[in-house]
Design a protein around this motif. Structure first.
Motif, PDB file in Angstrom:
ATOM      1  N   ARG A  29      47.431  52.198  34.202  1.00 55.61           N
ATOM      2  CA  ARG A  29      48.452  51.192  33.884  1.00 55.61           C
ATOM      3  C   ARG A  29      49.464  51.075  35.016  1.00 55.61           C
ATOM      4  NH1 ARG A  29      48.233  49.502  28.599  1.00 55.61           N
ATOM      5  NH2 ARG A  29      46.902  50.756  27.274  1.00 55.61           N
ATOM      6  N   GLN A  30      50.084  49.905  35.101  1.00 53.20           N
ATOM      7  CA  GLN A  30      51.134  49.653  36.086  1.00 53.20           C
ATOM      8  C   GLN A  30      52.404  50.361  35.607  1.00 53.20           C
ATOM      9  OE1 GLN A  30      50.586  47.314  38.689  1.00 53.20           O
ATOM     10  NE2 GLN A  30      48.756  46.287  37.987  1.00 53.20           N
ATOM     11  N   THR A  31      53.413  50.411  36.440  1.00 49.70           N
ATOM     12  CA  THR A  31      54.665  51.081  36.064  1.00 49.70           C
ATOM     13  C   THR A  31      55.379  50.374  34.918  1.00 49.70           C
ATOM     14  OG1 THR A  31      55.824  49.848  37.787  1.00 49.70           O
ATOM     15  CG2 THR A  31      55.035  52.053  38.360  1.00 49.70           C
ATOM     16  N   ASP A  32      55.156  49.062  34.753  1.00 54.91           N
ATOM     17  CA  ASP A  32      55.786  48.331  33.651  1.00 54.91           C
ATOM     18  C   ASP A  32      54.903  48.292  32.408  1.00 54.91           C
ATOM     19  OD1 ASP A  32      53.837  46.669  34.627  1.00 54.91           O
ATOM     20  OD2 ASP A  32      55.134  44.920  34.847  1.00 54.91           O
ATOM     21  N   ASP A  33      53.886  49.158  32.341  1.00 53.23           N
ATOM     22  CA  ASP A  33      52.951  49.310  31.219  1.00 53.23           C
ATOM     23  C   ASP A  33      52.004  48.123  31.045  1.00 53.23           C
ATOM     24  OD1 ASP A  33      51.954  51.111  29.349  1.00 53.23           O
ATOM     25  OD2 ASP A  33      52.941  50.048  27.706  1.00 53.23           O
ATOM     26  N   THR A  34      51.893  47.248  32.048  1.00 51.26           N
ATOM     27  CA  THR A  34      50.889  46.187  31.994  1.00 51.26           C
ATOM     28  C   THR A  34      49.576  46.732  32.555  1.00 51.26           C
ATOM     29  OG1 THR A  34      51.543  45.356  34.166  1.00 51.26           O
ATOM     30  CG2 THR A  34      52.592  44.340  32.228  1.00 51.26           C
ATOM     31  N   VAL A  35      48.515  45.986  32.360  1.00 51.79           N
ATOM     32  CA  VAL A  35      47.218  46.396  32.878  1.00 51.79           C
ATOM     33  C   VAL A  35      46.779  45.420  33.962  1.00 51.79           C
ATOM     34  CG1 VAL A  35      46.501  47.502  30.746  1.00 51.79           C
ATOM     35  CG2 VAL A  35      45.961  45.114  31.122  1.00 51.79           C
ATOM     36  N   SER A  36      45.956  45.913  34.858  1.00 51.27           N
ATOM     37  CA  SER A  36      45.367  45.089  35.900  1.00 51.27           C
ATOM     38  C   SER A  36      43.942  45.572  36.108  1.00 51.27           C
ATOM     39  CB  SER A  36      46.169  45.208  37.206  1.00 51.27           C
ATOM     40  OG  SER A  36      45.571  44.434  38.217  1.00 51.27           O
ATOM     41  N   ALA A  37      42.991  44.654  35.952  1.00 51.20           N
ATOM     42  CA  ALA A  37      41.587  45.023  36.091  1.00 51.20           C
ATOM     43  C   ALA A  37      40.860  43.941  36.875  1.00 51.20           C
ATOM     44  CB  ALA A  37      40.942  45.189  34.723  1.00 51.20           C
ATOM     45  N   VAL A  38      39.844  44.353  37.620  1.00 48.33           N
ATOM     46  CA  VAL A  38      39.015  43.431  38.384  1.00 48.33           C
ATOM     47  C   VAL A  38      37.626  43.408  37.750  1.00 48.33           C
ATOM     48  CG1 VAL A  38      37.926  43.010  40.621  1.00 48.33           C
ATOM     49  CG2 VAL A  38      40.300  43.782  40.512  1.00 48.33           C
ATOM     50  N   VAL A  39      37.101  42.197  37.555  1.00 53.13           N
ATOM     51  CA  VAL A  39      35.737  42.006  37.070  1.00 53.13           C
ATOM     52  C   VAL A  39      34.947  41.485  38.260  1.00 53.13           C
ATOM     53  CG1 VAL A  39      34.253  40.813  35.432  1.00 53.13           C
ATOM     54  CG2 VAL A  39      36.591  41.424  34.782  1.00 53.13           C
ATOM     55  N   SER A  40      33.972  42.278  38.728  1.00 54.01           N
ATOM     56  CA  SER A  40      33.283  41.930  39.964  1.00 54.01           C
ATOM     57  C   SER A  40      31.948  42.645  40.069  1.00 54.01           C
ATOM     58  CB  SER A  40      34.173  42.315  41.159  1.00 54.01           C
ATOM     59  OG  SER A  40      33.509  42.131  42.372  1.00 54.01           O
ATOM     60  N   ARG A  41      31.065  42.072  40.903  1.00 49.72           N
ATOM     61  CA  ARG A  41      29.805  42.753  41.207  1.00 49.72           C
ATOM     62  C   ARG A  41      30.014  43.810  42.279  1.00 49.72           C
ATOM     63  NH1 ARG A  41      25.479  38.032  42.227  1.00 49.72           N
ATOM     64  NH2 ARG A  41      26.916  37.638  43.914  1.00 49.72           N
ATOM     65  N   CYS A  73      31.491  35.397  41.029  1.00 45.47           N
ATOM     66  CA  CYS A  73      32.908  35.387  41.400  1.00 45.47           C
ATOM     67  C   CYS A  73      33.604  36.671  40.961  1.00 45.47           C
ATOM     68  CB  CYS A  73      33.609  34.184  40.764  1.00 45.47           C
ATOM     69  SG  CYS A  73      32.941  32.594  41.296  1.00 45.47           S
ATOM     70  N   ASP A  74      34.727  36.958  41.612  1.00 45.50           N
ATOM     71  CA  ASP A  74      35.579  38.090  41.253  1.00 45.50           C
ATOM     72  C   ASP A  74      36.773  37.560  40.469  1.00 45.50           C
ATOM     73  OD1 ASP A  74      33.837  39.491  42.846  1.00 45.50           O
ATOM     74  OD2 ASP A  74      35.227  39.684  44.528  1.00 45.50           O
ATOM     75  N   TYR A  75      37.166  38.282  39.423  1.00 40.71           N
ATOM     76  CA  TYR A  75      38.279  37.862  38.575  1.00 40.71           C
ATOM     77  C   TYR A  75      39.255  39.015  38.400  1.00 40.71           C
ATOM     78  CZ  TYR A  75      35.177  34.025  37.415  1.00 40.71           C
ATOM     79  OH  TYR A  75      34.346  32.942  37.505  1.00 40.71           O
ATOM     80  N   ARG A  76      40.518  38.661  38.274  1.00 36.81           N
ATOM     81  CA  ARG A  76      41.552  39.654  37.993  1.00 36.81           C
ATOM     82  C   ARG A  76      42.189  39.325  36.649  1.00 36.81           C
ATOM     83  NH1 ARG A  76      43.940  43.718  40.321  1.00 36.81           N
ATOM     84  NH2 ARG A  76      42.984  43.257  42.318  1.00 36.81           N
ATOM     85  N   ILE A  77      42.281  40.338  35.812  1.00 38.41           N
ATOM     86  CA  ILE A  77      42.944  40.233  34.518  1.00 38.41           C
ATOM     87  C   ILE A  77      44.183  41.104  34.624  1.00 38.41           C
ATOM     88  CG2 ILE A  77      42.733  40.663  32.049  1.00 38.41           C
ATOM     89  CD1 ILE A  77      39.658  40.455  32.520  1.00 38.41           C
ATOM     90  N   GLU A  78      45.341  40.476  34.565  1.00 37.75           N
ATOM     91  CA  GLU A  78      46.573  41.223  34.808  1.00 37.75           C
ATOM     92  C   GLU A  78      47.667  40.733  33.872  1.00 37.75           C
ATOM     93  OE1 GLU A  78      48.429  42.974  38.797  1.00 37.75           O
ATOM     94  OE2 GLU A  78      48.255  40.797  38.783  1.00 37.75           O
ATOM     95  N   GLY A  79      48.270  41.672  33.158  1.00 34.72           N
ATOM     96  CA  GLY A  79      49.359  41.330  32.249  1.00 34.72           C
ATOM     97  C   GLY A  79      49.445  42.333  31.117  1.00 34.72           C
ATOM     98  N   SER A  80      50.188  41.950  30.096  1.00 34.52           N
ATOM     99  CA  SER A  80      50.373  42.852  28.961  1.00 34.52           C
ATOM    100  C   SER A  80      49.398  42.514  27.851  1.00 34.52           C
ATOM    101  CB  SER A  80      51.812  42.752  28.443  1.00 34.52           C
ATOM    102  OG  SER A  80      52.073  41.429  28.019  1.00 34.52           O
ATOM    103  N   LEU A  81      49.106  43.519  27.049  1.00 32.73           N
ATOM    104  CA  LEU A  81      48.221  43.364  25.894  1.00 32.73           C
ATOM    105  C   LEU A  81      49.014  43.666  24.633  1.00 32.73           C
ATOM    106  CD1 LEU A  81      45.036  45.103  27.274  1.00 32.73           C
ATOM    107  CD2 LEU A  81      45.264  42.695  26.705  1.00 32.73           C
TER     108      LEU A  81
END
Length: 194
Positions: A134-146, A91-99
């Motif tokens: 990084r996004q304009t609001d300093d959050t991150v967005s990453a995709v975990v996928s094959r 499966c493909d996953y998206r991790i998006e938000g602030s750290l």
């Protein structure tokens, strides 16, 4: 006489079997005392410290792991997506938000046996804060996928269940008693191959 010897041997076998079985379950399980759960992420702030419970100390010793001290950082592990389903390599996953604030952080994947999932070719096996778009609001967005994905892509390969490891280095969160108040990005399933 023979009956007494048989009953004594049976009692010892049951006691040794139950004792060994309970120790194996305690050392092989994923539970630990003093765990902190934030969404689908779990942290064990006491792991590898003198304050850890005896089962955690034994599991830590058996795995020959290297723990971070309270002042060094904190490790978060995700084994399920935000819907509660186990993470699967198909499966493909998206991790998006602030750290949380940290001097440095890494995100990588391990298979069900705890082995690092190294992608094919020259792809990096982890994402880290210094190379993250990084996004304009300093959050991150990453995709975990094959499959390749534009932007921040954590390449994985294989099939079966896996876990994501997010390590925050040199962060005030690690030495704070308010670890549970930290906000971490959810892991959302986007699509599956089968």
């Amino acid at each position: 006489m023979l009956k007494t010897i048989f009953l004594t041997a049976l009692t010892l076998a049951i006691a040794l079997g139950a004792g060994a079985g309970s120790v194996w379950l305690a050392l092989d399980g994923d539970f630990e005392f003093d765990t902190v759960e934030i969404g689908n992420w779990t942290a064990y702030p006491q792991r590898g410290t003198p304050q850890a419970d005896p089962y955690s100390k034994a599991r830590f010793s058996r795995e020959a792991d290297l723990a971070l001290g309270h002042a060094e950082g904190l490790v978060f592990i995700a084994t399920r997506d935000d819907a509660g389903e186990p993470l699967r390599l198909e499966c493909d996953y998206r991790i998006e938000g602030s750290l949380p604030p940290a001097r440095f952080w890494t995100l990588y994947a391990r298979d069900a046996d705890g082995q690092l999932i190294a992608p094919e070719g020259n792809r990096a096996a982890a994402l880290h804060s210094y190379a993250m778009l990084r996004q304009t609001d300093d959050t991150v967005s990453a995709v975990v996928s094959r499959m390749p994905s534009p932007g921040n892509w954590l390449a994985v390969r294989g099939t079966g269940e896996f876990r994501l490891i997010l390590t925050l280095y040199d962060t005030a969160v690690a030495s704070s008693a308010r670890v549970a108040e930290v906000e971490l990005p959810p892991v959302r399933r986007e699509a599956c191959d089968g």
